[in-house]
Scaffold this motif. Structure first.
Motif, PDB file in Angstrom:
ATOM      1  N   VAL A  30       0.753  -1.356   0.127  1.00 52.24           N
ATOM      2  CA  VAL A  30      -0.188   0.068  -0.125  1.00 52.24           C
ATOM      3  C   VAL A  30       0.801   1.277  -0.036  1.00 52.24           C
ATOM      4  O   VAL A  30       0.558   2.438  -0.301  1.00 52.24           O
ATOM      5  CB  VAL A  30      -1.033   0.075   1.133  1.00 52.24           C
ATOM      6  N   SER A  31       2.236   1.054   0.452  1.00 59.57           N
ATOM      7  CA  SER A  31       3.029   2.403   0.335  1.00 59.57           C
ATOM      8  C   SER A  31       3.862   2.405  -0.652  1.00 59.57           C
ATOM      9  O   SER A  31       4.485   3.419  -0.929  1.00 59.57           O
ATOM     10  CB  SER A  31       3.961   2.354   1.730  1.00 59.57           C
ATOM     11  N   ASN A 314      -1.615   6.419   4.560  1.00 58.39           N
ATOM     12  CA  ASN A 314      -1.553   6.371   2.951  1.00 58.39           C
ATOM     13  C   ASN A 314      -2.968   6.612   2.465  1.00 58.39           C
ATOM     14  O   ASN A 314      -3.204   6.660   1.474  1.00 58.39           O
ATOM     15  CB  ASN A 314      -1.364   4.810   2.832  1.00 58.39           C
ATOM     16  N   GLY A 315      -3.867   7.062   3.433  1.00 55.05           N
ATOM     17  CA  GLY A 315      -5.119   7.515   2.923  1.00 55.05           C
ATOM     18  C   GLY A 315      -6.125   6.525   3.636  1.00 55.05           C
ATOM     19  O   GLY A 315      -6.092   5.912   4.581  1.00 55.05           O
ATOM     20  N   MET A 316      -7.522   6.947   3.693  1.00 55.06           N
ATOM     21  CA  MET A 316      -8.290   6.444   4.269  1.00 55.06           C
ATOM     22  C   MET A 316      -8.634   4.974   3.782  1.00 55.06           C
ATOM     23  O   MET A 316      -8.874   4.658   2.461  1.00 55.06           O
ATOM     24  CB  MET A 316      -9.918   7.145   3.936  1.00 55.06           C
ATOM     25  N   PHE A 333      -9.733  -1.561   0.917  1.00 54.26           N
ATOM     26  CA  PHE A 333      -8.687  -1.147  -0.155  1.00 54.26           C
ATOM     27  C   PHE A 333      -8.650   0.584   0.360  1.00 54.26           C
ATOM     28  O   PHE A 333      -9.360   1.166   1.132  1.00 54.26           O
ATOM     29  CB  PHE A 333      -9.770  -0.960  -1.239  1.00 54.26           C
ATOM     30  N   VAL A 334      -7.666   0.921  -0.343  1.00 50.11           N
ATOM     31  CA  VAL A 334      -7.047   2.572  -0.182  1.00 50.11           C
ATOM     32  C   VAL A 334      -7.395   3.157  -1.452  1.00 50.11           C
ATOM     33  O   VAL A 334      -6.330   3.182  -2.154  1.00 50.11           O
ATOM     34  CB  VAL A 334      -5.829   2.587   0.429  1.00 50.11           C
ATOM     35  N   PRO A 335      -8.352   3.979  -1.722  1.00 51.90           N
ATOM     36  CA  PRO A 335      -8.541   4.462  -2.978  1.00 51.90           C
ATOM     37  C   PRO A 335      -7.173   5.542  -3.210  1.00 51.90           C
ATOM     38  O   PRO A 335      -7.051   5.414  -4.559  1.00 51.90           O
ATOM     39  CB  PRO A 335      -9.810   5.349  -2.796  1.00 51.90           C
ATOM     40  N   ASP A 336      -6.799   6.174  -2.259  1.00 51.81           N
ATOM     41  CA  ASP A 336      -5.736   7.096  -2.590  1.00 51.81           C
ATOM     42  C   ASP A 336      -4.793   6.366  -3.589  1.00 51.81           C
ATOM     43  O   ASP A 336      -3.791   7.042  -4.284  1.00 51.81           O
ATOM     44  CB  ASP A 336      -5.208   7.914  -1.545  1.00 51.81           C
ATOM     45  N   GLN A 337      -4.415   5.169  -2.936  1.00 55.80           N
ATOM     46  CA  GLN A 337      -3.229   4.242  -3.435  1.00 55.80           C
ATOM     47  C   GLN A 337      -3.669   3.505  -4.735  1.00 55.80           C
ATOM     48  O   GLN A 337      -2.849   2.545  -5.114  1.00 55.80           O
ATOM     49  CB  GLN A 337      -2.617   3.776  -2.453  1.00 55.80           C
ATOM     50  N   LYS A 338      -4.975   3.575  -4.966  1.00 53.41           N
ATOM     51  CA  LYS A 338      -5.474   2.384  -5.826  1.00 53.41           C
ATOM     52  C   LYS A 338      -5.043   1.199  -5.573  1.00 53.41           C
ATOM     53  O   LYS A 338      -4.787   0.265  -6.268  1.00 53.41           O
ATOM     54  CB  LYS A 338      -5.039   2.491  -7.250  1.00 53.41           C
ATOM     55  N   TYR A 339      -5.040   0.944  -4.208  1.00 51.87           N
ATOM     56  CA  TYR A 339      -4.450  -0.643  -3.661  1.00 51.87           C
ATOM     57  C   TYR A 339      -5.839  -1.403  -3.008  1.00 51.87           C
ATOM     58  O   TYR A 339      -6.649  -0.601  -2.176  1.00 51.87           O
ATOM     59  CB  TYR A 339      -3.574  -0.521  -2.672  1.00 51.87           C
TER      60      TYR A 339
END
Length: 365
Positions: A30-31, A314-316, A333-339
Motif C-alpha cells: 500500500v505504501s 496512506n489515506g482512508m 482498499f485504499v482509494p488514494d493508493q489504488k490498492y
C-alpha cells in the motif's frame, strides 16, 4: 520474400503479446514498496503450514487492477482434495458491502429509496413477535441508510427472540447482520420478487456480471454444489453445507478473492455505479463515539454505507471482515493508493494468517 516478412511480423507480434500478458514478478504494498511474488508465495505457504490453515484464496490490487491472485492448500483436510482455481468459499459478512452496492444500484435505478422506512414494505409479512412491543415505534424509523451504516440499534442476530432496539435509530452504532436481513426482505418485497433466487438473479444481472464476477452468489446452485470448499473448525472438517435458498445479505455470499477484488476495483473506478452514489457509499455516515469498542481496539473511526473506515498514513482505508466460524474472510482498499487486498479462508484461523502476512506486506487491517 513477402511470406518471410509476414512470418517475422507475426513472431514479433506473438512475442510482444506474451510479454504484455506476462504476470509481473513483483507486487506493490500500500505504501509502494515492492515485494517479489516468489517471496510472497513462500511466505504464504510457510504461514499456512505453521498455523495449519487448510485453504486460502488471496488477491492484491495495484493501480486499480488485480496484480496478483492465487489459491493455496486444500478444500478438505480429511480427503486432502486441493483448492483449485474454480474453488469457491463462504464470504460471511463480506456479503454486506457487496449487497450494499446492489442496494445502491437499485437506488440509482429509482427502485429503492435510502430514506424510506423498511417497515412500510414488511408490515404485512412480519411473523408474530418479531419486534418487541416497546421497540416497535423505533423500528418504524429504520431506513436502508441507517441499516447500511449500522445505526439501527438492532442486535447482530436476534436468534429467534423478539428484537429489542437499543437506542433511537440513527443516533449510535450497533453492528447488525439481522438488520441487513430485514433490509433485504424489504428490497425483495418492494420489487415484488421476494428474497429467494429471483433476488439473487437480479443481483447477478445488475452487479456481479457487469463487474465480471462469475463465481459469486447469495443462494445455492449447481455451481456452488460442485465447487464450494469445506469449512473447518478446530482443525476438523465441517461436512455440513449451508445451502441457502434465500438471499442472506448479511452472511450468505459465496465467492473468492479474485471475484471480490473486482468489486473493490469497482469501488475505486465506479464503472457500474454512478460516481455520486459510489462516493456516498464511501462517505462516513456513522461516526464512532470516543468509547466505541471497535474504535478503541482498531483505530477505525466510523462506517460508510457498507464499509468500515480507518484513517491511515496512506489515506482512508475502507474495510470489512467476515466470520462464519468455519469460514473467514477479509477485504480492504485504499482509494488514494489504488490498492486493495482480499483473503478468503475455509477455517476458523484466517486472522492469524493476516497478522503474519502483514509483517511482509505492511498493515492491511
Amino acid at each position: 520474400m513477402k511470406k518471410l516478412s509476414y512470418i517475422l511480423l507475426l513472431l514479433i507480434s506473438i512475442n510482444f503479446c506474451q510479454k504484455g500478458n506476462a504476470q509481473s514478478k513483483n507486487i506493490k504494498t500500500v505504501s509502494g514498496k515492492k515485494v517479489s511474488i516468489s517471496h510472497l508465495e513462500s511466505r504464504i505457504e510457510h504461514i499456512m503450514d505453521s498455523i495449519q490453515l487448510p485453504g486460502l484464496s488471496i488477491a492484491i490490487i495495484n493501480d486499480a487492477r488485480i496484480a496478483y491472485h492465487n489459491k493455496f492448500g486444500v478444500s478438505n483436510l480429511k480427503t486432502q482434495e486441493p483448492v483449485t482455481k474454480e474453488s469457491i468459499f463462504e464470504g460471511a459478512s463480506l456479503s454486506k458491502p457487496l449487497f450494499a452496492h446492489f442496494v445502491m444500484k437499485m437506488v440509482e435505478k429509482g427502485k429503492f429509496n435510502l430514506d424510506e422506512p423498511i417497515y412500510y414494505f414488511l408490515k404485512d409479512i412480519f411473523p408474530e413477535n418479531t419486534i418487541a412491543d416497546d421497540s416497535f415505534e423505533a423500528y418504524k424509523k429504520i431506513t436502508p441508510r441507517i441499516v447500511l451504516s449500522h445505526g439501527t440499534g438492532i442486535p447482530n442476530w436476534a436468534k429467534g427472540k423478539p428484537i429489542e432496539i437499543a437506542f433511537e435509530p440513527g443516533t449510535d452504532f450497533s453492528y447488525s447482520g439481522e438488520a441487513y436481513q430485514h433490509m433485504g426482505a424489504a428490497l425483495g418485497t418492494k420489487l415484488g420478487i421476494g428474497w429467494g433466487s429471483q433476488l439473487d438473479s437480479l443481483f447477478l444481472k445488475e452487479v456481479a456480471h457487469p463487474l465480471g464476477m462469475q463465481r459469486s452468489f447469495y443462494t445455492w446452485n449447481d455451481v456452488l454444489e460442485k465447487h464450494t470448499v469445506k469449512g473447518h473448525m478446530n482443525g476438523k472438517v465441517n461436512m455440513e453445507m449451508h445451502r441457502d435458498k434465500k438471499v442472506g445479505p448479511g452472511y450468505s455470499l459465496r465467492s473468492d478473492a479474485y471475484d471480490y477484488a473486482l468489486f473493490l476495483i469497482e469501488m475505486m473506478k465506479s464503472n457500474n455505479l454512478s460516481p455520486t452514489l459510489r462516493d456516498l457509499m464511501l462517505k462516513e455516515h456513522n461516526h464512532f463515539k470516543p468509547n466505541n469498542k471497535i474504535h478503541l481496539e482498531t483505530g477505525q473511526t466510523g462506517w460508510g454505507l457498507g464499509f468500515a473506515q480507518k484513517p491511515t498514513p496512506n489515506g482512508m482505508m475502507h474495510l470489512h471482515t467476515g466470520n462464519n466460524h468455519d469460514f473467514q474472510a477479509y477485504a480492504m482498499f485504499v482509494p488514494d493508493q489504488k490498492y486493495g487486498f482480499v483473503i478468503f479462508g475455509n477455517s476458523d484461523n484466517l486472522f492469524p494468517f493476516l497478522t503474519e502476512i502483514e509483517k511482509l506486506i505492511e498493515e492491511q487491517f
